[in-house]
Design an enzyme around this catalytic site. Structure first.
Site, PDB file in Angstrom:
ATOM      1  N   HIS A  67      -4.098   6.298  14.437  1.00 56.07           N
ATOM      2  CA  HIS A  67      -3.779   4.987  15.019  1.00 56.07           C
ATOM      3  C   HIS A  67      -2.368   4.557  14.626  1.00 56.07           C
ATOM      4  CE1 HIS A  67      -5.390   4.677  11.024  1.00 56.07           C
ATOM      5  NE2 HIS A  67      -5.251   3.368  10.937  1.00 56.07           N
ATOM      6  N   HIS A 105       0.136   4.361   0.032  1.00 56.11           N
ATOM      7  CA  HIS A 105      -0.291   5.373   1.011  1.00 56.11           C
ATOM      8  C   HIS A 105       0.329   5.092   2.373  1.00 56.11           C
ATOM      9  CE1 HIS A 105      -3.165   7.171  -1.717  1.00 56.11           C
ATOM     10  NE2 HIS A 105      -3.725   6.003  -1.927  1.00 56.11           N
ATOM     11  N   LYS A 148      -3.414  14.465  10.949  1.00 56.67           N
ATOM     12  CA  LYS A 148      -3.577  13.005  10.920  1.00 56.67           C
ATOM     13  C   LYS A 148      -2.295  12.271  11.316  1.00 56.67           C
ATOM     14  CE  LYS A 148      -4.458   8.990   8.088  1.00 56.67           C
ATOM     15  NZ  LYS A 148      -4.609   8.409   6.757  1.00 56.67           N
ATOM     16  N   ASP A 171      -0.712  -3.972  10.365  1.00 55.39           N
ATOM     17  CA  ASP A 171      -2.057  -4.416  10.023  1.00 55.39           C
ATOM     18  C   ASP A 171      -2.976  -3.474  10.762  1.00 55.39           C
ATOM     19  OD1 ASP A 171      -3.768  -6.095   8.520  1.00 55.39           O
ATOM     20  OD2 ASP A 171      -4.436  -7.014  10.382  1.00 55.39           O
ATOM     21  N   ASN A 231       0.835  -1.187   0.000  1.00 56.68           N
ATOM     22  CA  ASN A 231       0.000   0.000   0.000  1.00 56.68           C
ATOM     23  C   ASN A 231       0.883   1.255   0.000  1.00 56.68           C
ATOM     24  OD1 ASN A 231      -1.602   2.230   0.871  1.00 56.68           O
ATOM     25  ND2 ASN A 231      -3.101   0.820   1.738  1.00 56.68           N
ATOM     26  N   PHE A 276      -6.952   8.127   2.905  1.00 57.91           N
ATOM     27  CA  PHE A 276      -7.381   6.997   2.080  1.00 57.91           C
ATOM     28  C   PHE A 276      -8.244   6.070   2.930  1.00 57.91           C
ATOM     29  CE2 PHE A 276      -3.373   6.001   4.094  1.00 57.91           C
ATOM     30  CZ  PHE A 276      -3.474   4.682   4.478  1.00 57.91           C
ATOM     31  N   GLY A 277      -8.772   5.037   2.305  1.00 57.70           N
ATOM     32  CA  GLY A 277      -9.610   4.087   3.051  1.00 57.70           C
ATOM     33  C   GLY A 277     -10.857   4.756   3.616  1.00 57.70           C
ATOM     34  N   TYR A 278     -11.065   4.580   4.916  1.00 56.14           N
ATOM     35  CA  TYR A 278     -12.263   5.104   5.575  1.00 56.14           C
ATOM     36  C   TYR A 278     -12.075   6.534   6.105  1.00 56.14           C
ATOM     37  CZ  TYR A 278     -13.551   0.138   5.530  1.00 56.14           C
ATOM     38  OH  TYR A 278     -13.842  -1.158   5.150  1.00 56.14           O
ATOM     39  N   ASP A 279     -10.925   7.141   5.872  1.00 51.32           N
ATOM     40  CA  ASP A 279     -10.616   8.471   6.409  1.00 51.32           C
ATOM     41  C   ASP A 279     -11.715   9.525   6.185  1.00 51.32           C
ATOM     42  OD1 ASP A 279      -8.229   7.426   7.292  1.00 51.32           O
ATOM     43  OD2 ASP A 279      -6.950   8.574   5.938  1.00 51.32           O
TER      44      ASP A 279
END
Length: 194
Positions: free
Chosen positions: A176, A11, A171, A69, A9, A149-152
């Site tokens: 996380h 990102h 961010k 992960d 990935n 990206f993703g659920y951001d």
């Protein structure tokens, strides 16, 4: 000292490089033309998946390796999508995953969620250490922000009044992954000799 980031990935590679920087560490990834085998993520936890990835690639490359992960855990969905965050929908794209998430939360008031990241550091000799980071938030129905990206774009952080996709500069300090990497960086600085 060489360190390999075991992820496909781009990102994540950019994000990790932006957060983790130690002067004596040279960070490598697939962006440097190093090919790695696909690691089957069949663990039931973020810890299992990130440890497996880090160990397999460390042994394969004979290089110290970091793997991450991570995923989104939504309270009202029993912690889903969890370890299946990247492949939550059939298509497995960011857009399809987000559509499924919003669909599954229709009519539900409790939108509490957290992003979880587990960073594992493995040595070719099989030694592995893991570091967990989280950030609390809630899911909003409408996409907000163009970054991340993703659920951001759907992950709203109350203290800032924005989604992660609306505050790229913040961010990398509060996410996380940032929280997990801070723990890893602290560990790295204490150990220093590998």
């Amino acid at each position: 000292m060489k360190l390999f980031l075991a992820t496909g990935n781009k990102h994540k590679i950019e994000e990790i490089k932006a957060i983790f920087h130690e002067n004596e560490v040279e960070i490598f990834s697939i962006l440097d033309g190093i090919s790695i085998p696909e690691v089957v993520e069949d663990g039931k936890t973020f810890e299992e998946n990130s440890q497996k990835k880090a160990l397999e690639i460390a042994k394969y490359l004979n290089m110290m390796t970091v793997a991450d992960d991570s995923g989104l855990c939504v309270d009202a969905l029993g912690g889903a999508p969890g370890v299946y965050s990247a492949r939550y929908s059939e298509e497995g794209t960011d857009e399809a995953n987000n559509q499924k998430l919003i669909q599954n939360l229709k009519g539900i008031d409790n939108r509490k969620a957290r992003f979880v990241s587990v960073i594992s550091f493995a040595k070719p000799d099989g030694e592995v250490f893991s570091f967990r980071g989280e950030v609390e938030g809630e899911i909003v129905d409408d996409r907000r922000g163009e970054f991340g990206f993703g659920y951001d774009p759907y992950f709203y952080v109350k203290e800032y009044g924005k989604t992660l996709a609306e505050m790229p500069e913040v961010k990398n300090q509060i996410s996380h992954r940032a929280n997990a990497l801070k723990k890893f960086q602290e560990f790295w600085r204490q150990k220093k000799s590998f």
